[in-house]
Design a protein around this motif. Structure first.
Motif, mmCIF file in Angstrom:
data_model
loop_
_atom_site.group_PDB
_atom_site.id
_atom_site.type_symbol
_atom_site.label_atom_id
_atom_site.label_comp_id
_atom_site.label_asym_id
_atom_site.label_seq_id
_atom_site.Cartn_x
_atom_site.Cartn_y
_atom_site.Cartn_z
ATOM 1 N N ASP A 31 0.342 -1.311 0.364
ATOM 2 C CA ASP A 31 0.349 0.331 0.195
ATOM 3 C C ASP A 31 0.960 1.337 0.231
ATOM 4 O O ASP A 31 1.524 1.667 1.483
ATOM 5 C CB ASP A 31 -1.022 -0.404 1.338
ATOM 6 C CG ASP A 31 -2.001 0.781 1.441
ATOM 7 O OD1 ASP A 31 -2.687 1.497 -0.065
ATOM 8 O OD2 ASP A 31 -2.631 1.658 2.446
ATOM 9 N N LYS A 33 1.580 4.766 -0.528
ATOM 10 C CA LYS A 33 0.053 6.605 -0.375
ATOM 11 C C LYS A 33 1.659 7.577 -1.312
ATOM 12 O O LYS A 33 2.555 7.500 -1.204
ATOM 13 C CB LYS A 33 0.255 7.218 1.569
ATOM 14 C CG LYS A 33 -0.775 5.943 2.074
ATOM 15 C CD LYS A 33 -0.734 6.267 3.899
ATOM 16 C CE LYS A 33 -1.498 5.743 4.639
ATOM 17 N NZ LYS A 33 -0.851 4.051 4.342
ATOM 18 N N ASP A 35 2.247 10.734 -0.192
ATOM 19 C CA ASP A 35 3.503 11.219 0.179
ATOM 20 C C ASP A 35 4.684 10.559 0.500
ATOM 21 O O ASP A 35 5.482 11.070 0.236
ATOM 22 C CB ASP A 35 2.798 11.780 1.852
ATOM 23 C CG ASP A 35 1.500 12.463 1.531
ATOM 24 O OD1 ASP A 35 1.357 13.436 0.923
ATOM 25 O OD2 ASP A 35 0.793 12.828 2.672
ATOM 26 N N ASP A 36 4.850 9.038 -0.137
ATOM 27 C CA ASP A 36 5.679 8.678 0.431
ATOM 28 C C ASP A 36 6.496 8.441 -0.901
ATOM 29 O O ASP A 36 7.114 7.603 -1.356
ATOM 30 C CB ASP A 36 4.976 7.206 0.971
ATOM 31 C CG ASP A 36 4.351 6.642 1.952
ATOM 32 O OD1 ASP A 36 5.105 7.693 2.190
ATOM 33 O OD2 ASP A 36 3.710 6.098 2.201
ATOM 34 N N GLY A 40 4.508 12.890 -5.051
ATOM 35 C CA GLY A 40 3.781 13.577 -3.561
ATOM 36 C C GLY A 40 4.707 14.642 -2.837
ATOM 37 O O GLY A 40 4.309 15.139 -2.265
#
Length: 82
Positions: A31, A33, A35-36, A40
C-alpha cells in the motif's frame, strides 16, 4: 531526433521471467501512499512554496490570487456536480 535514432539498433531488453513476475506481484501488494513517493513529496514542497509566496505578497496581490482561486474552486464544483 528521429533522424539520429532511425538507423540505430534498439536497446537490449532482458526477457521477462517468472522471478520478475513474482517480484511485481509482491510489489503490487504494498500500500503506497502518494506522500511516500517523489511526486507526493514534490507536491508538498510546492504547496509550502505557494503558501510562502502568498504570505510574502502584497495585499493587492493576495486579493488577486484569492479571486483566481475562487474561480478555480467554482469551476471544480461545477465539474463535480455540486
Amino acid at each position: 531526433m528521429w533522424m539520429e535514432l532511425k538507423d540505430k539498433k534498439p536497446p537490449f531488453f532482458a526477457p521477462w521471467t517468472d522471478a520478475d513476475e513474482k517480484k511485481l506481484m509482491e510489489m503490487k501488494k504494498k500500500d503506497i501512499k502518494l506522500d511516500d513517493t517523489a511526486l507526493g513529496r514534490l507536491i508538498n514542497v510546492r504547496k509550502r512554496e505557494q503558501e510562502a509566496a502568498f504570505w510574502s505578497s502584497s495585499c493587492k496581490e493576495r486579493e488577486f490570487f484569492l479571486k483566481g482561486l475562487k474561480i478555480i474552486h467554482d469551476a471544480a464544483e461545477d465539474l463535480e456536480g455540486k
